[in-house]
Write a protein that holds these residues in place. Structure first.
Motif, PDB file in Angstrom:
ATOM      1  N   GLN A  73      -2.772   0.806  10.621  1.00 44.86           N
ATOM      2  CA  GLN A  73      -2.625   1.739   9.502  1.00 44.86           C
ATOM      3  C   GLN A  73      -1.629   2.844   9.834  1.00 44.86           C
ATOM      4  OE1 GLN A  73      -6.586   3.105   8.678  1.00 44.86           O
ATOM      5  NE2 GLN A  73      -7.261   1.130   7.806  1.00 44.86           N
ATOM      6  N   TYR A  74      -1.644   3.310  11.081  1.00 45.95           N
ATOM      7  CA  TYR A  74      -0.677   4.336  11.478  1.00 45.95           C
ATOM      8  C   TYR A  74       0.755   3.809  11.411  1.00 45.95           C
ATOM      9  CZ  TYR A  74       2.071   7.317  14.546  1.00 45.95           C
ATOM     10  OH  TYR A  74       3.059   8.111  15.057  1.00 45.95           O
ATOM     11  N   LEU A  75       0.969   2.570  11.844  1.00 48.52           N
ATOM     12  CA  LEU A  75       2.318   1.997  11.803  1.00 48.52           C
ATOM     13  C   LEU A  75       2.818   1.880  10.381  1.00 48.52           C
ATOM     14  CD1 LEU A  75       1.970  -0.781  14.528  1.00 48.52           C
ATOM     15  CD2 LEU A  75       3.377   1.261  14.669  1.00 48.52           C
ATOM     16  N   VAL A  76       1.970   1.423   9.480  1.00 45.79           N
ATOM     17  CA  VAL A  76       2.398   1.280   8.080  1.00 45.79           C
ATOM     18  C   VAL A  76       2.723   2.638   7.479  1.00 45.79           C
ATOM     19  CG1 VAL A  76       1.673   0.518   5.797  1.00 45.79           C
ATOM     20  CG2 VAL A  76       1.096  -0.860   7.788  1.00 45.79           C
ATOM     21  N   ARG A  77       1.881   3.624   7.715  1.00 45.29           N
ATOM     22  CA  ARG A  77       2.148   4.958   7.153  1.00 45.29           C
ATOM     23  C   ARG A  77       3.391   5.587   7.770  1.00 45.29           C
ATOM     24  NH1 ARG A  77      -3.510   5.548   7.880  1.00 45.29           N
ATOM     25  NH2 ARG A  77      -3.073   6.764   9.767  1.00 45.29           N
ATOM     26  N   GLU A  78       3.617   5.371   9.075  1.00 42.00           N
ATOM     27  CA  GLU A  78       4.791   5.958   9.723  1.00 42.00           C
ATOM     28  C   GLU A  78       6.083   5.361   9.183  1.00 42.00           C
ATOM     29  OE1 GLU A  78       6.927   8.442  12.182  1.00 42.00           O
ATOM     30  OE2 GLU A  78       4.796   8.475  11.677  1.00 42.00           O
ATOM     31  N   ILE A  79       6.116   4.058   8.988  1.00 45.41           N
ATOM     32  CA  ILE A  79       7.334   3.422   8.466  1.00 45.41           C
ATOM     33  C   ILE A  79       7.520   3.731   6.987  1.00 45.41           C
ATOM     34  CG2 ILE A  79       8.395   1.167   8.010  1.00 45.41           C
ATOM     35  CD1 ILE A  79       7.225   0.182  10.594  1.00 45.41           C
ATOM     36  N   GLN A  80       6.438   3.871   6.254  1.00 44.82           N
ATOM     37  CA  GLN A  80       6.535   4.121   4.823  1.00 44.82           C
ATOM     38  C   GLN A  80       6.759   5.588   4.507  1.00 44.82           C
ATOM     39  OE1 GLN A  80       6.815   2.172   2.403  1.00 44.82           O
ATOM     40  NE2 GLN A  80       6.249   3.266   0.540  1.00 44.82           N
ATOM     41  N   GLU A  81       6.006   6.503   5.169  1.00 47.73           N
ATOM     42  CA  GLU A  81       6.039   7.913   4.804  1.00 47.73           C
ATOM     43  C   GLU A  81       6.470   8.816   5.955  1.00 47.73           C
ATOM     44  OE1 GLU A  81       2.140   8.863   3.526  1.00 47.73           O
ATOM     45  OE2 GLU A  81       1.962   7.155   2.156  1.00 47.73           O
ATOM     46  N   GLY A  82       6.902   8.253   7.099  1.00 45.31           N
ATOM     47  CA  GLY A  82       7.241   9.065   8.254  1.00 45.31           C
ATOM     48  C   GLY A  82       8.536   9.824   8.098  1.00 45.31           C
ATOM     49  N   LEU A  83       9.058  10.303   9.247  1.00 44.12           N
ATOM     50  CA  LEU A  83      10.287  11.091   9.234  1.00 44.12           C
ATOM     51  C   LEU A  83      11.452  10.298   8.683  1.00 44.12           C
ATOM     52  CD1 LEU A  83      11.548  13.799  10.034  1.00 44.12           C
ATOM     53  CD2 LEU A  83      12.040  12.828  12.269  1.00 44.12           C
ATOM     54  N   CYS A  84      11.503   9.016   9.023  1.00 44.44           N
ATOM     55  CA  CYS A  84      12.554   8.126   8.499  1.00 44.44           C
ATOM     56  C   CYS A  84      11.934   7.089   7.570  1.00 44.44           C
ATOM     57  CB  CYS A  84      13.297   7.453   9.650  1.00 44.44           C
ATOM     58  SG  CYS A  84      14.102   8.606  10.784  1.00 44.44           S
ATOM     59  N   GLY A  85      10.957   7.528   6.770  1.00 37.87           N
ATOM     60  CA  GLY A  85      10.272   6.610   5.864  1.00 37.87           C
ATOM     61  C   GLY A  85      11.214   6.015   4.830  1.00 37.87           C
ATOM     62  N   ILE A  86      10.972   4.758   4.488  1.00 37.63           N
ATOM     63  CA  ILE A  86      11.869   4.055   3.563  1.00 37.63           C
ATOM     64  C   ILE A  86      11.242   3.877   2.188  1.00 37.63           C
ATOM     65  CG2 ILE A  86      13.086   2.831   5.380  1.00 37.63           C
ATOM     66  CD1 ILE A  86      11.284   0.439   4.922  1.00 37.63           C
ATOM     67  N   HIS A  87       9.913   4.017   2.070  1.00 41.85           N
ATOM     68  CA  HIS A  87       9.221   3.833   0.799  1.00 41.85           C
ATOM     69  C   HIS A  87       9.647   2.533   0.129  1.00 41.85           C
ATOM     70  CE1 HIS A  87       7.111   7.685   0.618  1.00 41.85           C
ATOM     71  NE2 HIS A  87       8.203   8.230   1.152  1.00 41.85           N
ATOM     72  N   ALA A  88       9.564   1.487   0.913  1.00 41.91           N
ATOM     73  CA  ALA A  88       9.950   0.170   0.404  1.00 41.91           C
ATOM     74  C   ALA A  88       8.693  -0.625   0.092  1.00 41.91           C
ATOM     75  CB  ALA A  88      10.806  -0.560   1.436  1.00 41.91           C
ATOM     76  N   GLY A  89       8.905  -1.892  -0.263  1.00 39.85           N
ATOM     77  CA  GLY A  89       7.802  -2.760  -0.596  1.00 39.85           C
ATOM     78  C   GLY A  89       7.105  -3.293   0.640  1.00 39.85           C
ATOM     79  N   PRO A  90       5.987  -4.020   0.428  1.00 39.35           N
ATOM     80  CA  PRO A  90       5.227  -4.531   1.573  1.00 39.35           C
ATOM     81  C   PRO A  90       6.026  -5.488   2.444  1.00 39.35           C
ATOM     82  CG  PRO A  90       3.934  -4.634  -0.453  1.00 39.35           C
ATOM     83  CD  PRO A  90       5.315  -4.286  -0.855  1.00 39.35           C
ATOM     84  N   ARG A  91       6.862  -6.328   1.817  1.00 38.87           N
ATOM     85  CA  ARG A  91       7.617  -7.300   2.604  1.00 38.87           C
ATOM     86  C   ARG A  91       8.590  -6.599   3.548  1.00 38.87           C
ATOM     87  NH1 ARG A  91      10.594 -11.899  -0.696  1.00 38.87           N
ATOM     88  NH2 ARG A  91       8.415 -12.241  -1.269  1.00 38.87           N
ATOM     89  N   MET A  92       9.288  -5.563   3.085  1.00 37.57           N
ATOM     90  CA  MET A  92      10.234  -4.833   3.929  1.00 37.57           C
ATOM     91  C   MET A  92       9.506  -4.060   5.028  1.00 37.57           C
ATOM     92  SD  MET A  92      13.315  -4.061   4.679  1.00 37.57           S
ATOM     93  CE  MET A  92      14.210  -4.629   3.232  1.00 37.57           C
ATOM     94  N   VAL A  93       8.347  -3.485   4.708  1.00 35.75           N
ATOM     95  CA  VAL A  93       7.587  -2.741   5.704  1.00 35.75           C
ATOM     96  C   VAL A  93       7.102  -3.656   6.815  1.00 35.75           C
ATOM     97  CG1 VAL A  93       5.505  -1.374   6.083  1.00 35.75           C
ATOM     98  CG2 VAL A  93       6.931  -0.934   4.096  1.00 35.75           C
ATOM     99  N   VAL A  94       6.596  -4.828   6.469  1.00 39.75           N
ATOM    100  CA  VAL A  94       6.137  -5.783   7.474  1.00 39.75           C
ATOM    101  C   VAL A  94       7.297  -6.253   8.338  1.00 39.75           C
ATOM    102  CG1 VAL A  94       5.113  -8.063   7.803  1.00 39.75           C
ATOM    103  CG2 VAL A  94       4.138  -6.488   6.144  1.00 39.75           C
ATOM    104  N   ALA A  95       8.466  -6.460   7.736  1.00 37.41           N
ATOM    105  CA  ALA A  95       9.632  -6.870   8.516  1.00 37.41           C
ATOM    106  C   ALA A  95      10.038  -5.792   9.512  1.00 37.41           C
ATOM    107  CB  ALA A  95      10.787  -7.196   7.577  1.00 37.41           C
ATOM    108  N   LYS A  96       9.945  -4.515   9.099  1.00 31.27           N
ATOM    109  CA  LYS A  96      10.264  -3.416  10.008  1.00 31.27           C
ATOM    110  C   LYS A  96       9.276  -3.363  11.177  1.00 31.27           C
ATOM    111  CE  LYS A  96      13.775  -1.146   8.090  1.00 31.27           C
ATOM    112  NZ  LYS A  96      15.002  -0.769   8.809  1.00 31.27           N
TER     113      LYS A  96
END
Length: 393
Positions: A321-344
Protein backbone atom coordinates in the motif's frame (compact mmCIF):
# COMPACT_ATOMS: atom_id res chain seq x y z
CA UNK A 1 77.12 46.00 -18.20
CA UNK A 2 80.92 46.09 -18.69
CA UNK A 3 82.74 45.73 -22.00
CA UNK A 4 85.53 43.16 -21.65
CA UNK A 5 87.43 42.23 -24.81
CA UNK A 6 84.47 43.28 -26.92
CA UNK A 7 82.00 41.23 -24.91
CA UNK A 8 79.23 42.77 -22.85
CA UNK A 9 79.45 41.24 -19.37
CA UNK A 10 76.87 41.65 -16.59
CA UNK A 11 78.31 42.57 -13.21
CA UNK A 12 76.24 42.73 -10.01
CA UNK A 13 77.41 44.61 -6.94
CA UNK A 14 75.94 43.95 -3.50
CA UNK A 15 76.86 44.75 0.07
CA UNK A 16 75.81 43.85 3.61
CA UNK A 17 76.14 45.82 6.80
CA UNK A 18 77.55 43.76 9.70
CA UNK A 19 75.55 44.22 12.87
CA UNK A 20 75.75 42.81 16.36
CA UNK A 21 77.86 39.62 16.72
CA UNK A 22 78.77 39.76 13.02
CA UNK A 23 81.16 42.64 13.70
CA UNK A 24 83.24 40.30 15.89
CA UNK A 25 83.68 37.62 13.18
CA UNK A 26 87.13 36.70 12.02
CA UNK A 27 88.28 37.36 8.46
CA UNK A 28 87.46 33.83 7.36
CA UNK A 29 84.00 33.98 8.95
CA UNK A 30 83.29 37.29 7.24
CA UNK A 31 84.33 35.86 3.87
CA UNK A 32 82.08 32.82 4.36
CA UNK A 33 79.25 35.15 5.38
CA UNK A 34 79.79 37.17 2.20
CA UNK A 35 79.67 33.97 0.14
CA UNK A 36 76.42 32.87 1.83
CA UNK A 37 74.89 36.31 1.35
CA UNK A 38 75.82 36.34 -2.34
CA UNK A 39 74.37 32.85 -2.88
CA UNK A 40 71.09 33.93 -1.29
CA UNK A 41 70.83 37.11 -3.33
CA UNK A 42 71.80 35.38 -6.59
CA UNK A 43 70.18 32.01 -5.93
CA UNK A 44 68.72 31.85 -9.45
CA UNK A 45 72.22 31.96 -10.94
CA UNK A 46 73.68 29.61 -8.34
CA UNK A 47 70.93 27.02 -8.91
CA UNK A 48 71.13 27.15 -12.72
CA UNK A 49 74.88 27.46 -13.38
CA UNK A 50 78.26 26.34 -12.12
CA UNK A 51 79.71 29.17 -10.03
CA UNK A 52 83.43 29.84 -9.69
CA UNK A 53 84.49 31.85 -6.64
CA UNK A 54 87.74 33.81 -7.05
CA UNK A 55 89.46 34.55 -3.73
CA UNK A 56 92.94 34.73 -2.22
CA UNK A 57 91.87 32.72 0.83
CA UNK A 58 91.47 28.96 1.13
CA UNK A 59 87.73 28.95 1.65
CA UNK A 60 87.27 25.67 -0.19
CA UNK A 61 89.65 23.80 2.09
CA UNK A 62 88.06 25.27 5.21
CA UNK A 63 84.52 24.33 4.16
CA UNK A 64 85.51 20.84 3.12
CA UNK A 65 87.69 19.89 6.11
CA UNK A 66 86.01 17.69 8.75
CA UNK A 67 87.35 19.54 11.76
CA UNK A 68 85.13 22.50 10.91
CA UNK A 69 82.11 20.46 12.16
CA UNK A 70 83.81 20.24 15.55
CA UNK A 71 83.79 24.00 15.95
CA UNK A 72 80.16 23.88 17.13
CA UNK A 73 81.06 21.45 19.90
CA UNK A 74 83.98 23.64 20.94
CA UNK A 75 81.69 26.68 21.10
CA UNK A 76 79.32 24.80 23.43
CA UNK A 77 82.22 23.74 25.62
CA UNK A 78 83.46 27.35 25.83
CA UNK A 79 79.94 28.48 26.74
CA UNK A 80 79.70 25.96 29.58
CA UNK A 81 83.09 27.06 30.87
CA UNK A 82 82.11 30.73 30.88
CA UNK A 83 78.67 30.23 32.52
CA UNK A 84 78.85 29.96 36.34
CA UNK A 85 77.40 26.99 38.20
CA UNK A 86 74.66 29.01 39.88
CA UNK A 87 73.44 30.21 36.48
CA UNK A 88 73.22 26.63 35.29
CA UNK A 89 71.04 25.72 38.28
CA UNK A 90 68.89 28.75 37.56
CA UNK A 91 68.39 27.61 33.96
CA UNK A 92 67.51 24.09 35.09
CA UNK A 93 64.98 25.50 37.53
CA UNK A 94 63.38 27.46 34.72
CA UNK A 95 63.27 24.42 32.44
CA UNK A 96 61.92 22.10 35.15
CA UNK A 97 59.77 24.29 37.37
CA UNK A 98 58.61 22.88 40.68
CA UNK A 99 54.83 22.23 40.60
CA UNK A 100 53.03 24.81 42.68
CA UNK A 101 50.19 23.45 44.81
CA UNK A 102 47.28 25.87 44.93
CA UNK A 103 45.91 25.84 48.49
CA UNK A 104 43.04 28.25 47.87
CA UNK A 105 39.64 26.63 48.39
CA UNK A 106 36.48 27.46 46.44
CA UNK A 107 33.04 27.00 47.98
CA UNK A 108 30.02 25.72 46.10
CA UNK A 109 26.35 25.71 47.21
CA UNK A 110 23.86 23.85 45.01
CA UNK A 111 20.17 23.07 45.19
CA UNK A 112 17.66 21.50 42.83
CA UNK A 113 13.87 21.61 42.88
CA UNK A 114 11.22 19.81 40.89
CA UNK A 115 7.45 20.40 40.91
CA UNK A 116 4.44 20.27 38.59
CA UNK A 117 5.46 23.54 36.86
CA UNK A 118 8.97 22.33 36.01
CA UNK A 119 12.42 21.81 37.47
CA UNK A 120 15.28 24.16 38.22
CA UNK A 121 18.75 24.30 39.71
CA UNK A 122 20.51 27.01 41.69
CA UNK A 123 24.27 27.55 42.10
CA UNK A 124 26.23 29.83 44.41
CA UNK A 125 29.99 29.99 43.91
CA UNK A 126 32.30 31.75 46.38
CA UNK A 127 35.91 32.34 45.35
CA UNK A 128 38.86 32.36 47.80
CA UNK A 129 38.73 36.17 47.60
CA UNK A 130 35.07 36.11 48.77
CA UNK A 131 33.69 37.03 45.34
CA UNK A 132 30.19 35.57 45.03
CA UNK A 133 28.76 34.29 41.76
CA UNK A 134 25.15 33.18 41.38
CA UNK A 135 23.73 31.06 38.59
CA UNK A 136 20.29 29.61 37.80
CA UNK A 137 19.44 26.78 35.42
CA UNK A 138 16.01 25.75 34.19
CA UNK A 139 15.66 22.07 33.34
CA UNK A 140 13.60 21.79 30.20
CA UNK A 141 12.94 18.07 30.63
CA UNK A 142 11.05 15.89 33.08
CA UNK A 143 13.12 15.02 36.12
CA UNK A 144 12.61 13.95 39.70
CA UNK A 145 13.78 15.94 42.71
CA UNK A 146 16.90 13.77 43.12
CA UNK A 147 17.76 14.15 39.43
CA UNK A 148 17.38 17.93 39.74
CA UNK A 149 19.75 17.88 42.72
CA UNK A 150 22.33 15.97 40.69
CA UNK A 151 21.92 18.32 37.72
CA UNK A 152 22.63 21.29 39.99
CA UNK A 153 25.67 19.54 41.48
CA UNK A 154 27.10 18.59 38.07
CA UNK A 155 26.54 22.10 36.72
CA UNK A 156 28.39 23.51 39.75
CA UNK A 157 31.35 21.20 39.18
CA UNK A 158 31.56 22.23 35.53
CA UNK A 159 31.42 25.91 36.49
CA UNK A 160 34.21 25.50 39.05
CA UNK A 161 36.43 23.77 36.50
CA UNK A 162 35.85 26.59 34.02
CA UNK A 163 36.80 29.10 36.73
CA UNK A 164 40.09 27.25 37.25
CA UNK A 165 39.37 25.99 40.77
CA UNK A 166 41.70 23.27 42.06
CA UNK A 167 40.34 22.78 45.59
CA UNK A 168 36.59 22.64 46.11
CA UNK A 169 34.29 22.34 49.09
CA UNK A 170 30.71 21.61 48.03
CA UNK A 171 27.68 22.18 50.27
CA UNK A 172 24.46 20.41 49.27
CA UNK A 173 21.17 20.04 51.13
CA UNK A 174 20.44 16.66 49.53
CA UNK A 175 21.55 13.87 51.83
CA UNK A 176 21.21 11.35 49.00
CA UNK A 177 23.74 13.17 46.81
CA UNK A 178 26.18 13.76 49.65
CA UNK A 179 26.10 10.17 50.92
CA UNK A 180 26.37 8.67 47.41
CA UNK A 181 29.39 10.85 46.61
CA UNK A 182 31.00 9.84 49.91
CA UNK A 183 30.29 6.18 49.18
CA UNK A 184 27.97 5.51 52.13
CA UNK A 185 24.84 5.06 49.99
CA UNK A 186 24.48 2.86 46.91
CA UNK A 187 23.10 4.33 43.71
CA UNK A 188 19.88 2.45 43.06
CA UNK A 189 18.46 2.78 39.58
CA UNK A 190 20.12 3.30 36.24
CA UNK A 191 19.71 7.10 36.22
CA UNK A 192 21.26 7.53 39.69
CA UNK A 193 24.20 5.29 38.75
CA UNK A 194 24.88 7.35 35.62
CA UNK A 195 24.66 10.61 37.56
CA UNK A 196 27.07 9.27 40.19
CA UNK A 197 29.54 8.13 37.53
CA UNK A 198 29.42 11.54 35.82
CA UNK A 199 29.98 13.31 39.16
CA UNK A 200 33.01 11.19 40.05
CA UNK A 201 34.53 11.87 36.64
CA UNK A 202 34.35 15.61 37.27
CA UNK A 203 35.53 15.31 40.88
CA UNK A 204 38.71 13.52 39.79
CA UNK A 205 39.80 16.70 37.96
CA UNK A 206 40.23 18.59 41.27
CA UNK A 207 43.30 18.39 43.50
CA UNK A 208 41.19 18.20 46.64
CA UNK A 209 37.44 17.81 47.01
CA UNK A 210 35.06 17.69 49.95
CA UNK A 211 31.28 17.49 50.04
CA UNK A 212 29.24 18.49 53.09
CA UNK A 213 25.55 17.94 53.76
CA UNK A 214 23.84 21.04 55.17
CA UNK A 215 20.30 21.91 56.20
CA UNK A 216 17.95 23.63 53.82
CA UNK A 217 17.97 26.73 56.01
CA UNK A 218 21.72 27.13 55.46
CA UNK A 219 21.27 26.98 51.70
CA UNK A 220 18.76 29.77 51.19
CA UNK A 221 20.51 31.49 48.30
CA UNK A 222 20.79 28.34 46.16
CA UNK A 223 17.22 27.38 47.12
CA UNK A 224 16.00 30.79 45.97
CA UNK A 225 17.86 30.46 42.69
CA UNK A 226 16.21 27.11 41.98
CA UNK A 227 12.80 28.78 42.45
CA UNK A 228 13.71 31.91 40.55
CA UNK A 229 10.88 31.51 38.04
CA UNK A 230 8.31 32.10 40.78
CA UNK A 231 10.20 34.29 43.27
CA UNK A 232 12.51 37.29 42.85
CA UNK A 233 15.05 38.69 45.31
CA UNK A 234 16.77 42.08 45.29
CA UNK A 235 20.27 40.79 45.93
CA UNK A 236 20.07 38.64 42.76
CA UNK A 237 19.41 41.55 40.39
CA UNK A 238 21.71 41.69 37.33
CA UNK A 239 23.87 38.84 38.65
CA UNK A 240 21.89 35.77 37.68
CA UNK A 241 22.41 34.04 34.33
CA UNK A 242 19.63 31.64 33.33
CA UNK A 243 20.51 28.71 31.12
CA UNK A 244 18.12 26.15 29.62
CA UNK A 245 19.25 22.52 29.41
CA UNK A 246 17.34 20.66 26.72
CA UNK A 247 18.80 17.23 27.51
CA UNK A 248 20.03 15.49 30.67
CA UNK A 249 23.75 15.52 31.47
CA UNK A 250 23.95 11.73 31.42
CA UNK A 251 23.79 9.71 28.17
CA UNK A 252 20.41 8.09 27.80
CA UNK A 253 20.07 4.65 26.29
CA UNK A 254 18.59 4.40 22.81
CA UNK A 255 15.45 2.29 22.60
CA UNK A 256 14.98 0.42 19.36
CA UNK A 257 11.32 0.09 18.39
CA UNK A 258 10.49 -3.40 17.21
CA UNK A 259 7.42 -3.53 15.00
CA UNK A 260 5.73 -6.91 14.87
CA UNK A 261 3.39 -7.30 11.91
CA UNK A 262 0.74 -9.90 11.29
CA UNK A 263 1.69 -12.95 9.20
CA UNK A 264 1.39 -12.21 5.48
CA UNK A 265 1.57 -14.25 2.28
CA UNK A 266 5.39 -14.31 2.42
CA UNK A 267 5.57 -15.79 5.95
CA UNK A 268 4.98 -19.48 4.99
CA UNK A 269 7.50 -19.27 2.15
CA UNK A 270 10.15 -17.68 4.38
CA UNK A 271 9.57 -20.31 7.07
CA UNK A 272 9.99 -23.03 4.45
CA UNK A 273 13.27 -21.59 3.15
CA UNK A 274 14.78 -20.83 6.56
CA UNK A 275 13.54 -23.70 8.72
CA UNK A 276 11.97 -26.16 6.28
CA UNK A 277 8.61 -25.78 8.04
CA UNK A 278 5.42 -26.51 6.06
CA UNK A 279 1.74 -26.09 6.97
CA UNK A 280 -0.01 -29.03 8.57
CA UNK A 281 -2.40 -29.70 5.72
CA UNK A 282 -1.05 -31.71 2.78
CA UNK A 283 -2.74 -29.47 0.24
CA UNK A 284 -1.34 -26.28 1.72
CA UNK A 285 2.10 -27.87 2.14
CA UNK A 286 2.16 -28.90 -1.51
CA UNK A 287 1.14 -25.41 -2.60
CA UNK A 288 4.01 -23.88 -0.62
CA UNK A 289 6.47 -26.35 -2.14
CA UNK A 290 5.31 -25.45 -5.65
CA UNK A 291 5.37 -21.73 -4.95
CA UNK A 292 8.87 -21.93 -3.51
CA UNK A 293 10.22 -22.91 -6.92
CA UNK A 294 9.51 -19.36 -8.14
CA UNK A 295 11.18 -17.63 -5.18
CA UNK A 296 14.67 -17.26 -3.74
CA UNK A 297 16.12 -16.14 -0.38
CA UNK A 298 19.12 -13.82 -0.17
CA UNK A 299 20.37 -12.23 3.07
CA UNK A 300 17.08 -13.00 4.80
CA UNK A 301 15.00 -11.29 2.08
CA UNK A 302 12.55 -13.09 -0.19
CA UNK A 303 12.79 -12.40 -3.93
CA UNK A 304 10.56 -13.40 -6.84
CA UNK A 305 12.31 -14.96 -9.82
CA UNK A 306 11.58 -13.64 -13.28
CA UNK A 307 12.32 -15.14 -16.68
CA UNK A 308 13.88 -12.16 -18.45
CA UNK A 309 14.35 -9.62 -15.65
CA UNK A 310 16.11 -9.19 -12.32
CA UNK A 311 14.93 -10.53 -8.97
CA UNK A 312 11.91 -8.71 -7.54
CA UNK A 313 11.77 -8.07 -3.81
CA UNK A 314 8.61 -9.45 -2.20
CA UNK A 315 6.66 -7.12 0.11
CA UNK A 316 3.69 -7.61 2.39
CA UNK A 317 0.36 -5.81 2.23
CA UNK A 318 1.47 -2.87 4.37
CA UNK A 319 4.52 -2.10 2.21
CA UNK A 320 2.48 -2.71 -0.95
CA UNK A 321 0.00 0.00 0.00
CA UNK A 322 2.87 2.38 0.73
CA UNK A 323 4.44 1.71 -2.68
CA UNK A 324 1.19 2.39 -4.51
CA UNK A 325 0.55 5.62 -2.61
CA UNK A 326 4.15 6.80 -3.07
CA UNK A 327 4.11 6.28 -6.84
CA UNK A 328 0.61 7.70 -7.20
CA UNK A 329 0.64 10.61 -4.72
CA UNK A 330 4.32 10.97 -3.69
CA UNK A 331 6.82 13.71 -4.46
CA UNK A 332 7.06 12.54 -8.07
CA UNK A 333 3.53 11.12 -8.20
CA UNK A 334 2.12 10.50 -11.66
CA UNK A 335 -1.60 10.02 -10.84
CA UNK A 336 -1.87 7.46 -13.57
CA UNK A 337 -4.02 4.40 -13.98
CA UNK A 338 -3.53 1.04 -12.26
CA UNK A 339 -1.68 -0.50 -15.20
CA UNK A 340 0.94 2.29 -15.28
CA UNK A 341 1.35 2.22 -11.49
CA UNK A 342 1.94 -1.54 -11.46
CA UNK A 343 4.47 -1.18 -14.28
CA UNK A 344 6.35 1.46 -12.27
CA UNK A 345 6.42 -0.82 -9.21
CA UNK A 346 7.76 -3.74 -11.23
CA UNK A 347 10.44 -1.57 -12.80
CA UNK A 348 11.43 -0.42 -9.31
CA UNK A 349 12.00 -4.08 -8.36
CA UNK A 350 9.04 -5.01 -6.10
CA UNK A 351 6.40 -7.71 -6.30
CA UNK A 352 3.38 -9.09 -4.47
CA UNK A 353 0.39 -11.14 -5.66
CA UNK A 354 -2.79 -9.37 -6.80
CA UNK A 355 -0.87 -6.20 -7.64
CA UNK A 356 -3.49 -4.97 -10.13
CA UNK A 357 -6.44 -5.55 -7.78
CA UNK A 358 -4.72 -3.76 -4.90
CA UNK A 359 -3.74 -0.86 -7.17
CA UNK A 360 -7.32 -0.46 -8.40
CA UNK A 361 -8.66 -0.53 -4.82
CA UNK A 362 -6.21 2.14 -3.60
CA UNK A 363 -6.42 4.40 -6.67
CA UNK A 364 -10.18 4.54 -6.44
CA UNK A 365 -9.75 6.32 -3.08
CA UNK A 366 -7.42 9.03 -4.44
CA UNK A 367 -9.15 12.39 -3.86
CA UNK A 368 -6.95 14.26 -6.36
CA UNK A 369 -7.85 11.85 -9.14
CA UNK A 370 -11.53 12.12 -8.30
CA UNK A 371 -11.47 15.94 -8.28
CA UNK A 372 -9.18 16.77 -11.18
CA UNK A 373 -9.63 13.82 -13.52
CA UNK A 374 -11.26 14.45 -16.89
CA UNK A 375 -14.96 13.72 -17.09
CA UNK A 376 -15.87 10.34 -18.52
CA UNK A 377 -18.83 10.31 -20.83
CA UNK A 378 -18.93 6.56 -20.97
CA UNK A 379 -21.72 5.15 -18.81
CA UNK A 380 -20.72 3.32 -15.68
CA UNK A 381 -22.95 0.32 -16.44
CA UNK A 382 -23.87 -1.15 -19.82
CA UNK A 383 -27.06 0.26 -21.28
CA UNK A 384 -30.12 -2.01 -21.19
CA UNK A 385 -32.77 -1.25 -23.80
CA UNK A 386 -36.22 -0.84 -22.34
CA UNK A 387 -39.25 -1.39 -24.58
CA UNK A 388 -41.93 1.15 -23.93
CA UNK A 389 -45.38 -0.31 -23.47
CA UNK A 390 -47.90 0.43 -26.25
CA UNK A 391 -50.79 2.41 -24.99
CA UNK A 392 -54.08 0.71 -25.59
CA UNK A 393 -52.36 -2.46 -26.85
Amino acid sequence: MVDRDGVQTAISYMSKMLTGPETRYSIMEKLVLALVHASCRLRWYFSGHVITVLTNYHLGQILSKPYVAAIKGQVLADFITEVPVDKIKECEAIQNPTPVFDERVWTLHTNGASNDDGAGAGLRLVSPDNHELTYAIRLDFKSTNNEAEYEAFLAGLRMELKMGAKNLEAHVDSKLVAEQINGRYDAKGEAMALYLEQARTLINQFQTFKIIHINRGENKHADALSKLAATSFKHLAKEVRIEVLSNPSIPMRHVNIIEVRNPSWISPIIMYFQHGTLPEGKTEARKIQHKALNYEMADGILYRKSYMGPLLRCVDKHDAQYLVREIQEGLCGIHAGPRMVVAKILSAGYYWPCMHLDAVEILCKCMSCQRHASKTLRPKNPLVPVTAAWPFQ
